[in-house]
Design an enzyme around this catalytic site. Sequence first.
Site, mmCIF file in Angstrom:
data_model
loop_
_atom_site.group_PDB
_atom_site.id
_atom_site.type_symbol
_atom_site.label_atom_id
_atom_site.label_comp_id
_atom_site.label_asym_id
_atom_site.label_seq_id
_atom_site.Cartn_x
_atom_site.Cartn_y
_atom_site.Cartn_z
ATOM 1 N N ASP A 1 24.156 9.449 -0.038
ATOM 2 C CA ASP A 1 22.715 9.130 -0.302
ATOM 3 C C ASP A 1 23.240 9.491 -2.350
ATOM 4 O O ASP A 1 23.006 8.482 -2.757
ATOM 5 C CB ASP A 1 22.216 10.555 -0.686
ATOM 6 C CG ASP A 1 21.246 10.697 -0.987
ATOM 7 O OD1 ASP A 1 20.232 9.625 -0.591
ATOM 8 O OD2 ASP A 1 20.670 11.559 -1.322
ATOM 9 N N ASP B 1 1.690 -8.688 9.362
ATOM 10 C CA ASP B 1 2.815 -7.412 10.337
ATOM 11 C C ASP B 1 3.850 -8.413 9.891
ATOM 12 O O ASP B 1 4.023 -9.540 10.441
ATOM 13 C CB ASP B 1 2.313 -7.122 11.723
ATOM 14 C CG ASP B 1 2.998 -6.664 11.759
ATOM 15 O OD1 ASP B 1 3.349 -5.957 12.773
ATOM 16 O OD2 ASP B 1 4.739 -6.682 12.018
ATOM 17 N N ARG C 1 0.306 -3.834 6.587
ATOM 18 C CA ARG C 1 -0.094 -3.564 7.401
ATOM 19 C C ARG C 1 -1.519 -3.551 7.346
ATOM 20 O O ARG C 1 -2.665 -3.845 8.583
ATOM 21 C CB ARG C 1 0.453 -2.479 8.401
ATOM 22 C CG ARG C 1 0.613 -3.308 10.002
ATOM 23 C CD ARG C 1 1.882 -2.411 10.476
ATOM 24 N NE ARG C 1 1.852 -1.013 9.407
ATOM 25 C CZ ARG C 1 2.710 0.293 10.071
ATOM 26 N NH1 ARG C 1 3.380 0.044 11.386
ATOM 27 N NH2 ARG C 1 2.863 0.841 9.785
ATOM 28 N N HIS D 1 24.751 5.283 -6.907
ATOM 29 C CA HIS D 1 24.739 5.803 -7.734
ATOM 30 C C HIS D 1 25.815 5.664 -9.254
ATOM 31 O O HIS D 1 26.499 5.122 -9.648
ATOM 32 C CB HIS D 1 24.068 6.294 -8.108
ATOM 33 C CG HIS D 1 22.252 6.047 -7.055
ATOM 34 N ND1 HIS D 1 22.003 5.130 -7.454
ATOM 35 C CD2 HIS D 1 21.710 7.522 -6.835
ATOM 36 C CE1 HIS D 1 21.124 5.146 -6.356
ATOM 37 N NE2 HIS D 1 20.610 6.854 -5.771
ATOM 38 N N LYS E 1 21.000 20.566 -13.024
ATOM 39 C CA LYS E 1 20.500 18.878 -13.065
ATOM 40 C C LYS E 1 20.984 17.895 -14.386
ATOM 41 O O LYS E 1 20.115 17.906 -15.240
ATOM 42 C CB LYS E 1 18.861 18.828 -12.736
ATOM 43 C CG LYS E 1 18.713 17.390 -12.620
ATOM 44 C CD LYS E 1 16.894 17.198 -12.174
ATOM 45 C CE LYS E 1 16.107 15.721 -12.144
ATOM 46 N NZ LYS E 1 17.410 14.937 -11.170
ATOM 47 N N ASP F 1 18.697 -0.981 -8.218
ATOM 48 C CA ASP F 1 20.277 1.065 -8.081
ATOM 49 C C ASP F 1 19.610 0.801 -9.149
ATOM 50 O O ASP F 1 19.621 1.287 -10.014
ATOM 51 C CB ASP F 1 21.185 0.585 -7.979
ATOM 52 C CG ASP F 1 21.848 1.750 -7.967
ATOM 53 O OD1 ASP F 1 21.423 2.742 -8.456
ATOM 54 O OD2 ASP F 1 23.163 2.624 -7.477
ATOM 55 N N HIS F 2 18.263 1.966 -9.149
ATOM 56 C CA HIS F 2 17.724 2.778 -10.100
ATOM 57 C C HIS F 2 18.214 3.340 -11.385
ATOM 58 O O HIS F 2 17.825 2.887 -12.282
ATOM 59 C CB HIS F 2 16.474 2.912 -9.844
ATOM 60 C CG HIS F 2 16.675 5.103 -9.085
ATOM 61 N ND1 HIS F 2 16.874 4.713 -8.215
ATOM 62 C CD2 HIS F 2 16.176 5.554 -10.204
ATOM 63 C CE1 HIS F 2 17.025 5.591 -8.414
ATOM 64 N NE2 HIS F 2 16.600 7.456 -9.055
ATOM 65 N N LEU G 1 5.616 3.930 -3.014
ATOM 66 C CA LEU G 1 6.497 3.198 -4.553
ATOM 67 C C LEU G 1 5.607 1.595 -5.010
ATOM 68 O O LEU G 1 5.857 1.992 -6.261
ATOM 69 C CB LEU G 1 8.103 2.627 -3.960
ATOM 70 C CG LEU G 1 8.508 1.704 -4.905
ATOM 71 C CD1 LEU G 1 9.634 2.936 -5.422
ATOM 72 C CD2 LEU G 1 9.667 1.196 -4.205
ATOM 73 N N THR H 1 0.709 -1.626 0.230
ATOM 74 C CA THR H 1 -0.086 0.144 -0.091
ATOM 75 C C THR H 1 1.047 1.444 -0.081
ATOM 76 O O THR H 1 0.151 2.203 0.468
ATOM 77 C CB THR H 1 -1.547 0.111 1.122
ATOM 78 O OG1 THR H 1 -0.207 -0.121 2.232
ATOM 79 C CG2 THR H 1 -1.826 -1.386 1.140
HETATM 80 P P1 NAD Z 1 6.238 3.884 1.924
HETATM 81 O O1 NAD Z 1 5.902 4.676 4.088
HETATM 82 O O2 NAD Z 1 4.753 4.795 1.475
HETATM 83 O O3 NAD Z 1 5.075 2.263 2.978
HETATM 84 C C1 NAD Z 1 5.651 1.326 3.144
HETATM 85 C C2 NAD Z 1 5.054 0.108 3.309
HETATM 86 O O4 NAD Z 1 5.318 -0.915 4.129
HETATM 87 C C3 NAD Z 1 3.363 0.807 4.071
HETATM 88 O O5 NAD Z 1 2.731 -0.554 2.769
HETATM 89 C C4 NAD Z 1 2.982 -0.389 4.622
HETATM 90 O O6 NAD Z 1 1.516 -0.883 5.309
HETATM 91 C C5 NAD Z 1 4.276 -1.058 5.411
HETATM 92 N N1 NAD Z 1 4.455 -1.621 6.049
HETATM 93 C C6 NAD Z 1 5.309 -0.939 6.854
HETATM 94 N N2 NAD Z 1 5.465 -0.992 8.749
HETATM 95 C C7 NAD Z 1 4.715 -2.590 8.256
HETATM 96 C C8 NAD Z 1 5.203 -3.562 9.010
HETATM 97 N N3 NAD Z 1 5.156 -3.634 10.575
HETATM 98 N N4 NAD Z 1 4.120 -4.750 8.635
HETATM 99 C C9 NAD Z 1 3.879 -5.030 7.568
HETATM 100 N N5 NAD Z 1 3.880 -3.505 6.248
HETATM 101 C C10 NAD Z 1 4.248 -2.259 6.742
HETATM 102 O O7 NAD Z 1 7.101 3.586 1.541
HETATM 103 P P2 NAD Z 1 7.609 3.940 0.365
HETATM 104 O O8 NAD Z 1 7.775 4.999 0.177
HETATM 105 O O9 NAD Z 1 6.168 2.957 -1.127
HETATM 106 O O10 NAD Z 1 9.366 2.974 0.999
HETATM 107 C C11 NAD Z 1 9.356 1.422 0.096
HETATM 108 C C12 NAD Z 1 10.539 0.885 0.477
HETATM 109 O O11 NAD Z 1 10.939 1.097 -1.115
HETATM 110 C C13 NAD Z 1 11.449 1.824 1.793
HETATM 111 O O12 NAD Z 1 12.782 0.649 1.510
HETATM 112 C C14 NAD Z 1 11.659 3.168 0.551
HETATM 113 O O13 NAD Z 1 13.908 3.441 1.067
HETATM 114 C C15 NAD Z 1 11.845 2.489 -0.807
HETATM 115 N N6 NAD Z 1 12.521 3.832 -2.329
HETATM 116 C C16 NAD Z 1 11.417 4.520 -1.775
HETATM 117 C C17 NAD Z 1 11.586 5.152 -3.043
HETATM 118 C C18 NAD Z 1 9.878 6.070 -3.641
HETATM 119 O O14 NAD Z 1 9.888 6.746 -4.380
HETATM 120 N N7 NAD Z 1 8.611 6.527 -2.853
HETATM 121 C C19 NAD Z 1 12.152 5.479 -4.113
HETATM 122 C C20 NAD Z 1 13.231 4.101 -4.281
HETATM 123 C C21 NAD Z 1 13.153 3.443 -2.779
#
Ligand code: NAD
Length: 485
Positions: free
Chosen positions: A235, A84, A46, A240, A343, A177-178, A17, A14
């Site tokens: 970072d 969970d 969750r 990258h 950029k 690593d995108h 990403l 949910t």
């Molecule tokens: P988010 O906070 O939007 O989503 C986190 C998800 O994890 C949710 O679905 C939540 O329900 C679930 N979650 C959290 N705790 C939980 C638990 N105890 N049990 C089960 N599910 C649980 O995070 P995001 O932005 O989607 O990022 C996810 C990963 O992707 C991270 O590692 C982040 O570093 C990486 N990432 C994100 C992006 C981005 O653009 N959002 C880009 C690159 C990398």
Amino acid sequence: PKEITTLVTFFGATGDLAKRKLYPSVYNLYKKGFLVEHFGILGTSRAELSTKQFQVMVHDSIKEFMNEEAPQDFLKHFDYQRADITTPEDYAPLKALIEEMDEKFALKGNRIFYMSVAPRFFGTVAKLLKSEGLLSENGEFNRLMIEKPFGSDYETAEKLNNELSHAFSEDQVYRIDHYLGKEMVQNIAALRFGNPMFTKSWNRDSIDNIQVTLSETLGVEDRAGYYDTAGALRDMIQNHTMQIVGWLAMDEPATWTDRDIRIAKNAAFNSLKIYTPDEVAENFVRGQYGPNAIGTQVGYLDEKDVPADSQNNTFVAGKLQFDSYRWQGVPFYIRTGKRLAAKTTRIDIVFKKDYNLFDSNQPLSNDVLTIIIDPEGRIEYKIAAKATTAEFKTRPITLKWKASDEDKAQTPEPYERMIHDTMDGNGSNFADWNGVAVAWKFVDAVQSAWDSVHQDFPNYVSGTMGPAASDELLEREDREWIYKG
Ligand code: NAD
């Protein structure tokens, strides 16, 4: 396209990403015919959601981010189970649903687990996937896709890797690593190994230096909580930049296979010189941005949530050296930073000057091959040609290519490509543990040298290409940054 048979379980189903990138990528793979009948997508997080609600969520994310209506034939492959991820008992219903979907869509026990959750969960999930029996024993594969960051230093990365390796072997782990999923990063290998002229000259005989620039115009925005503990070094350089350098520095792989590509890249990483504190001082420059020249942007120290005495780096420039036959004496200059003049992500390969036949008093200028990765794919090659003057002289001209609109339309997004490659068992565009480990050791050495010396900040004006020391790093060696912003 070759139809792929697999179940993909998305942890964090949910999350931001998943909605923005992962479901649209899966949908593209479906539209292109890689996913046809024998695929299943299991979402878990969750949140309490019914199957129907999850399918609506996926539908809406495709609508929002692709402006398309995903058909029911596609959505029916999606199912959902709340869990969970830190609770072992919650894995039993997941396992049951995986087995049910496996049978329903005839998935042959092929499984991919995608961790789109906070990094602190990566190790736990891997461990529980194994201990709670979610890995298939009779399928062709179990694979793990893992988001960034992979550790925050060598020690934490090694600990995480050990946790993963209890459940997955290195060839089952796909570390994302995108940047490695970007079309123009993948183009490095095509240019290097597809052109005898470059293949034969890609070494210290012909190359004077290599420059990699990843510059951003934005400041820290609202990410200070994370960024102030990471800095540009962790970072952008550790992951990258180093992964791009891997493609530039490697030898020719023996064959164009995942295995041989990893071997060749790892050999290059293993020859990277790790610096002593004195060598860090000599070869690396850190910066932190101040306000811009007209005072409309604040400096880093005045940004929201940044400690007033922060020593964090928002800019890094440095010189990498490889102790190898190919690269002895050839510097790889790298730089990245926030609030820079433009950029862009680009690579400049600077060739050596040769004797000037036309005028032995005047050196020829350097030929430069430039690969522009962002904001749009371009390749430029600066070479010497005849000047249109009465005397016979040369002048530099630039041959240019730019990705066409058609090219761009056909180019998959990095996430689509990475999901596809994992389904296909091709790990060559992912970060191998060996390379990740070397990059952390290198970056840790730089960071620890910096931690022991106070530096006065800010030391560059927002909207420029960083501190003067970055230019001096090259000037000392009679060189200059090709890209000046
Ligand atoms: P988010 O906070 O939007 O989503 C986190 C998800 O994890 C949710 O679905 C939540 O329900 C679930 N979650 C959290 N705790 C939980 C638990 N105890 N049990 C089960 N599910 C649980 O995070 P995001 O932005 O989607 O990022 C996810 C990963 O992707 C991270 O590692 C982040 O570093 C990486 N990432 C994100 C992006 C981005 O653009 N959002 C880009 C690159 C990398």
